[in-house]
Enzyme design. Sequence first.
Site, mmCIF file in Angstrom:
data_model
loop_
_atom_site.group_PDB
_atom_site.id
_atom_site.type_symbol
_atom_site.label_atom_id
_atom_site.label_comp_id
_atom_site.label_asym_id
_atom_site.label_seq_id
_atom_site.Cartn_x
_atom_site.Cartn_y
_atom_site.Cartn_z
ATOM 1 N N LYS A 130 0.858 -1.191 0.000
ATOM 2 C CA LYS A 130 0.000 0.000 0.000
ATOM 3 C C LYS A 130 0.888 1.233 0.000
ATOM 4 C CE LYS A 130 -4.500 0.814 0.284
ATOM 5 N NZ LYS A 130 -5.624 -0.090 -0.061
ATOM 6 N N ASP A 170 -6.994 4.308 -4.510
ATOM 7 C CA ASP A 170 -7.650 4.140 -3.206
ATOM 8 C C ASP A 170 -8.283 5.511 -2.929
ATOM 9 O OD1 ASP A 170 -7.629 1.986 -0.858
ATOM 10 O OD2 ASP A 170 -7.419 3.911 0.122
HETATM 11 N N1 GLU Z 1 -7.358 0.144 -2.918
HETATM 12 C C1 GLU Z 1 -8.107 -1.049 -3.230
HETATM 13 C C2 GLU Z 1 -8.114 -1.970 -2.037
HETATM 14 O O1 GLU Z 1 -8.141 -1.510 -0.915
HETATM 15 C C3 GLU Z 1 -7.651 -1.699 -4.521
HETATM 16 C C4 GLU Z 1 -6.214 -2.069 -4.589
HETATM 17 C C5 GLU Z 1 -5.765 -2.565 -5.962
HETATM 18 O O2 GLU Z 1 -6.578 -2.638 -6.874
HETATM 19 O O3 GLU Z 1 -4.578 -2.872 -6.065
HETATM 20 O O4 GLU Z 1 -8.157 -3.162 -2.138
#
Ligand code: GLU
Length: 451
Positions: A130, A170
């Site tokens: 992340k 996100d």
């Molecule tokens: N931010 C999204 C999550 O919390 C998607 C992450 C992604 O697609 O890599 O899963």
Amino acid sequence: MAVTDHVDLNGFMEGVKKRNPHQPEFVQAVQEVAEDIFEFIQDKEEYHAQQILRRIAEPDRVVSFRVCWEDDNGNIRVQRGWRVQNNNAIGPYKGGIRFHPSVNESVLKFLAFEQTFKNALTGLPMGGGKGGANFNPKGKSVREIMRFCQSFMTELYRHIGADVDVPAGDIGVGAREIGFMFGQYKRITNHFTGVLTGKGLEWGGSLIRTEATGYGAVYFLENMLATKGEGVAGKTAVISGSGNVATHAAEKIVQLGGKVLTLSDSGGFIHDPDGIDQEKIDWVKTHKTHRRGRIEEYVEAFPRATFHPGKTPWGVPCDVALPCATQNELLGEDAKTLIANGCKAVSEGANMPTDLDGVHVFKHHKILYAPGKASNAGGVAVSGLEMSQNSERRSWKEEELQQMLKDIMKGIHDSCIRYGDQGDGYIDYVKGANIAGFKKVADAMLAFGVV
Ligand code: GLU
């Protein structure tokens, strides 16, 4: 002979707290997982001996960097950016980028930790990561956002890659920001690869990626309700948030014959007793995403609705609830209120929206309760499918992708049942998700030895 350190849950959590001072969100996420994992590994010596949980709860690396940019008035602004690469035992690091003033190392470490389990649950080969910055996109011009994204990527590019780490969106990062970041990555490296997901359809994006998180959370809800012989049709739903996840969750609820009563943003929530239908959802999408407006303006467009400033929507009686805003937006007292008002099922569209007290309340009352790492995995699942399409240099059809998303959500539901069925008619989805996600990552880590 090696000495195996057999600490109990409390001893383990003491260590986590000591090693991660001032990181309450990260400690909370680890605690929620550790509560289930300690029970699961009680009689599994290898996981203890190899310190697997201890290793998963220590990110592979945390990269922190300065992001300088110039605002429209010529002022030099300085933000902090991060990428947390938590675990790549089963695939390249994968997870979104968040731009929000609340972003700090604790928040990103919790999100990367959760992402590791979530991605494992999808069944696709993706590790957990992340990233983000304490940048507030609110009130910024498009040019300012572009300059920020470019500056952010000017450092991030050296840490990512299609087979290394694949970021996505996100909170505060949508297709526009992904475009600016992809443009800068390509400019620096001269490589057109699937290094980010959530891309535009013209340049390697996947159909239904935008809808996937919200739709997936409702598919998961349908799967949970089906265990009781019920469905979404005819049910009232309370939803928080008004961004991509919330509006698409609302859309799918409406498509399946349910009635959506609320949406919210950081200013408060709106309650529409007539139901928020597709036309109203489209209004919210345009108003929030394109015009960057406030949810309170909904009541001007639809005067039978009421606005409740500074409040979350959990006091509105409903059959099902979908927290789709952000972490710790649903507390123990809210969980009690929902249950007292007859709420039967909760499917999380956000990451860790329910605090630990709330989780314990839902578990204690044995309602259908899905943690985000299971129910909101649809987004990253379609990101995984976007990676496959990029590798193949093909784009799959919408119907194929819709079916794959449904199948993946059903697969996650089955995994939760496998490890969470308590044998008395109650399925502990938190436990099921934690154990299924952990086992996959842990077994891969065992194969690699001590690294
Ligand atoms: N931010 C999204 C999550 O919390 C998607 C992450 C992604 O697609 O890599 O899963």
